[in-house]
Design a protein around this motif. Sequence first.
Motif, PDB file in Angstrom:
ATOM      1  N   TYR A  66      -4.647   6.446  -4.156  1.00 29.92           N
ATOM      2  CA  TYR A  66      -4.726   6.503  -5.626  1.00 29.92           C
ATOM      3  C   TYR A  66      -6.153   6.178  -6.092  1.00 29.92           C
ATOM      4  CZ  TYR A  66      -4.296   1.783  -4.196  1.00 29.92           C
ATOM      5  OH  TYR A  66      -4.524   0.620  -3.511  1.00 29.92           O
ATOM      6  N   ARG A  67      -6.897   5.345  -5.355  1.00 23.75           N
ATOM      7  CA  ARG A  67      -8.305   5.077  -5.700  1.00 23.75           C
ATOM      8  C   ARG A  67      -9.119   6.117  -4.937  1.00 23.75           C
ATOM      9  NH1 ARG A  67      -9.509   0.582  -7.885  1.00 23.75           N
ATOM     10  NH2 ARG A  67      -7.940  -0.613  -6.746  1.00 23.75           N
ATOM     11  N   GLY A 115       0.029   7.343  -3.332  1.00 26.90           N
ATOM     12  CA  GLY A 115       0.170   6.097  -4.093  1.00 26.90           C
ATOM     13  C   GLY A 115       0.810   5.003  -3.268  1.00 26.90           C
ATOM     14  N   ILE A 116       1.167   5.297  -2.040  1.00 30.49           N
ATOM     15  CA  ILE A 116       1.854   4.323  -1.191  1.00 30.49           C
ATOM     16  C   ILE A 116       0.829   3.611  -0.307  1.00 30.49           C
ATOM     17  CG2 ILE A 116       3.654   3.986   0.567  1.00 30.49           C
ATOM     18  CD1 ILE A 116       4.709   5.169  -2.058  1.00 30.49           C
ATOM     19  N   VAL A 117       0.744   2.291  -0.438  1.00 28.85           N
ATOM     20  CA  VAL A 117      -0.203   1.536   0.385  1.00 28.85           C
ATOM     21  C   VAL A 117       0.172   1.714   1.866  1.00 28.85           C
ATOM     22  CG1 VAL A 117      -1.056  -0.776   0.937  1.00 28.85           C
ATOM     23  CG2 VAL A 117      -0.708  -0.113  -1.445  1.00 28.85           C
ATOM     24  N   GLY A 145      -7.142   1.120   1.880  1.00 23.39           N
ATOM     25  CA  GLY A 145      -7.768  -0.143   1.494  1.00 23.39           C
ATOM     26  C   GLY A 145      -7.451  -1.257   2.481  1.00 23.39           C
ATOM     27  N   ASP A 146      -8.070  -2.413   2.244  1.00 22.28           N
ATOM     28  CA  ASP A 146      -7.802  -3.575   3.097  1.00 22.28           C
ATOM     29  C   ASP A 146      -6.334  -3.996   3.020  1.00 22.28           C
ATOM     30  OD1 ASP A 146      -9.604  -4.192   0.571  1.00 22.28           O
ATOM     31  OD2 ASP A 146      -8.012  -5.688   0.621  1.00 22.28           O
ATOM     32  N   GLY A 147      -5.698  -3.698   1.882  1.00 22.23           N
ATOM     33  CA  GLY A 147      -4.283  -4.064   1.724  1.00 22.23           C
ATOM     34  C   GLY A 147      -3.372  -3.299   2.668  1.00 22.23           C
ATOM     35  N   ALA A 148      -3.845  -2.173   3.182  1.00 19.93           N
ATOM     36  CA  ALA A 148      -2.991  -1.323   4.025  1.00 19.93           C
ATOM     37  C   ALA A 148      -2.895  -1.816   5.464  1.00 19.93           C
ATOM     38  CB  ALA A 148      -3.523   0.117   4.018  1.00 19.93           C
ATOM     39  N   ASN A 175     -12.639  -3.738  -0.001  1.00 22.44           N
ATOM     40  CA  ASN A 175     -13.229  -4.244  -1.251  1.00 22.44           C
ATOM     41  C   ASN A 175     -12.782  -5.682  -1.530  1.00 22.44           C
ATOM     42  OD1 ASN A 175     -10.600  -3.917  -2.149  1.00 22.44           O
ATOM     43  ND2 ASN A 175     -11.034  -2.030  -3.271  1.00 22.44           N
ATOM     44  N   TYR A 177     -10.072  -7.201  -2.054  1.00 13.96           N
ATOM     45  CA  TYR A 177      -8.889  -7.531  -2.866  1.00 13.96           C
ATOM     46  C   TYR A 177      -7.842  -6.433  -2.724  1.00 13.96           C
ATOM     47  CZ  TYR A 177     -11.427 -11.285  -5.102  1.00 13.96           C
ATOM     48  OH  TYR A 177     -12.115 -12.454  -5.330  1.00 13.96           O
ATOM     49  N   ALA A 178      -6.587  -6.830  -2.758  1.00 14.82           N
ATOM     50  CA  ALA A 178      -5.484  -5.889  -2.889  1.00 14.82           C
ATOM     51  C   ALA A 178      -4.741  -6.308  -4.151  1.00 14.82           C
ATOM     52  CB  ALA A 178      -4.577  -5.952  -1.667  1.00 14.82           C
ATOM     53  N   GLU A 179      -4.796  -5.488  -5.191  1.00 13.30           N
ATOM     54  CA  GLU A 179      -4.368  -5.884  -6.537  1.00 13.30           C
ATOM     55  C   GLU A 179      -5.060  -7.212  -6.877  1.00 13.30           C
ATOM     56  OE1 GLU A 179      -0.302  -5.517  -7.712  1.00 13.30           O
ATOM     57  OE2 GLU A 179      -0.267  -3.396  -7.240  1.00 13.30           O
ATOM     58  N   ARG A 239     -14.670  -3.854  -5.874  1.00 14.49           N
ATOM     59  CA  ARG A 239     -14.130  -3.157  -7.056  1.00 14.49           C
ATOM     60  C   ARG A 239     -14.781  -3.777  -8.287  1.00 14.49           C
ATOM     61  NH1 ARG A 239      -8.020  -5.090  -6.573  1.00 14.49           N
ATOM     62  NH2 ARG A 239      -9.182  -6.689  -7.636  1.00 14.49           N
ATOM     63  N   HIS A 243      -8.582  -3.800 -10.195  1.00 12.76           N
ATOM     64  CA  HIS A 243      -7.612  -2.914  -9.564  1.00 12.76           C
ATOM     65  C   HIS A 243      -7.409  -1.658 -10.412  1.00 12.76           C
ATOM     66  CE1 HIS A 243      -4.337  -1.445  -7.267  1.00 12.76           C
ATOM     67  NE2 HIS A 243      -3.460  -1.632  -8.230  1.00 12.76           N
TER      68      HIS A 243
HETATM   69  C1  LIG Z   1       4.014   0.235   0.067  1.00 12.18           C
HETATM   70  C2  LIG Z   1       3.422  -0.254  -1.217  1.00 12.18           C
HETATM   71  N1  LIG Z   1       3.509  -1.566  -1.528  1.00 12.18           N
HETATM   72  C3  LIG Z   1       2.984  -2.027  -2.695  1.00 12.18           C
HETATM   73  C4  LIG Z   1       2.376  -1.152  -3.561  1.00 12.18           C
HETATM   74  C5  LIG Z   1       1.769  -1.679  -4.852  1.00 12.18           C
HETATM   75  N2  LIG Z   1       0.304  -1.635  -4.744  1.00 12.18           N
HETATM   76  C6  LIG Z   1      -0.408  -0.632  -5.285  1.00 12.18           C
HETATM   77  S1  LIG Z   1      -2.026  -0.772  -4.973  1.00 12.18           S
HETATM   78  C7  LIG Z   1      -1.823  -2.193  -4.115  1.00 12.18           C
HETATM   79  C8  LIG Z   1      -3.010  -2.919  -3.527  1.00 12.18           C
HETATM   80  C9  LIG Z   1      -3.621  -2.176  -2.389  1.00 12.18           C
HETATM   81  O1  LIG Z   1      -4.843  -2.760  -2.067  1.00 12.18           O
HETATM   82  P1  LIG Z   1      -5.835  -2.106  -1.037  1.00 12.18           P
HETATM   83  O2  LIG Z   1      -5.072  -1.445   0.039  1.00 12.18           O
HETATM   84  O3  LIG Z   1      -6.804  -3.148  -0.654  1.00 12.18           O
HETATM   85  O4  LIG Z   1      -6.543  -0.946  -1.847  1.00 12.18           O
HETATM   86  P2  LIG Z   1      -7.476  -1.069  -3.151  1.00 12.18           P
HETATM   87  O5  LIG Z   1      -6.564  -0.953  -4.344  1.00 12.18           O
HETATM   88  O6  LIG Z   1      -8.184  -2.357  -3.085  1.00 12.18           O
HETATM   89  O7  LIG Z   1      -8.393   0.108  -3.071  1.00 12.18           O
HETATM   90  C10 LIG Z   1      -0.491  -2.548  -4.069  1.00 12.18           C
HETATM   91  C11 LIG Z   1       0.044  -3.751  -3.395  1.00 12.18           C
HETATM   92  C12 LIG Z   1       2.329   0.202  -3.213  1.00 12.18           C
HETATM   93  N3  LIG Z   1       1.733   1.123  -3.995  1.00 12.18           N
HETATM   94  N4  LIG Z   1       2.835   0.640  -2.019  1.00 12.18           N
END
Ligand SMILES: Cc1ncc(C[n+]2csc(CCOP(=O)(O)OP(=O)(O)O)c2C)c(N)n1
Length: 325
Positions: A66-67, A115-117, A145-148, A175, A177-179, A239, A243
């Motif tokens: 999504y980003r 849109g799915i992390v 992202g780092d959240g993945a 970056n 942060y995740a959210e 970022r 977010h």
């Molecule tokens: C499987 C899943 N869990 C939770 C979410 C909600 N969500 C959307 S963006 C995000 C943060 C992801 O952070 P990161 O991967 O670091 O990417 P960034 O937004 O920093 O580019 C979350 C938890 C989602 N979209 N998909």
Amino acid sequence: MMPPTRETLLDLYRAMAHIRACDEVIRNALISGRIMFFYFPITGHEAIAAAMSQALRKDDHLVVTYRGVHHQLAKGVPFAGILGEMTGKSTAMSDGKCGTMHVCMPEIGMMLSSGIVGGTLPPAAGMALASKIRKDGRVTMCFFGDGAINTGSFHEAMNFAAVYELPVVFVCENNRYAETTPTHHTYKGTITGRADAYAIPAETVDGYDPIAVHRAMSAAVARARDGGGPSLIEATCFRYYGHYFGDPMITVPKDELAAEMAKDPFKSFTGQLVESGTFSAEELQRIKADADAEAQAVLAANLAAPPVSRDGMLERTYANPISVN
Ligand SMILES: Cc1ncc(C[n+]2csc(CCOP(=O)(O)OP(=O)(O)O)c2C)c(N)n1
Ligand SMILES: [Mg+2]
């Protein structure tokens, strides 16, 4: 590896200027209320996408999150088409079906925005498997992202890609942060260490430095194309606007944000090109001014355009067209 040519440096600069111009137009139009949608700002990530634009071939495949506006622009998706998708206007390149988060343009290799992390890695591995079976010489580049990195799909896709020696380059835009959650709350060790677990070559690069990212990506893409299998690149960045655009960023310390903003990758690359005598400040200013004017013209056309028509809604949706009367 040879240092980048003057031509490549100029292309990197052009790509960054284009991304920055489009991002500024979107942010300003959102602030002034002329357009309205959920925007995941890319400011602070530009150098990474610019490097990708020079490392991939046009027919290589790209999967982003999504980003992803910076990646989409760098792969060659017209800004008018993206803005049309975001605002539901007739300039949308997929009749408004992609919206803000799912931009795709397969004819230029922009295969999927998710849109799915963690949701980008398995399809990217699948595309790379298809390329390997078809022997089409394509490489797939996959952003996340780092959240993945704590999702199961990250580990499953990395393992699968390693075992089948797939032509895929995984790029983590770290970056920090995740959210709202800073990474020190989400993992220990290193991201590249996770690649070691799957015997995938990995490196961390400064994501503000387009030359460093270009070098790492070019090596990884060449290795993938030569049958050497997958790689992981961790590109550090930040970022600048949170977010989503409008995010109050309550968990981001002000001094951390100020320190990162002071390193602005576009400004620092511009300074570097001028100081090294590669280009004059005037030349670069002209390129940025042209990019700004072009992005402004796209916004003006978007504001004047009618909404997407419902005619195209069901086209390119199913293999067999269905009728809706
Ligand atoms: C499987 C899943 N869990 C939770 C979410 C909600 N969500 C959307 S963006 C995000 C943060 C992801 O952070 P990161 O991967 O670091 O990417 P960034 O937004 O920093 O580019 C979350 C938890 C989602 N979209 N998909
Ligand atoms: Mg993140």
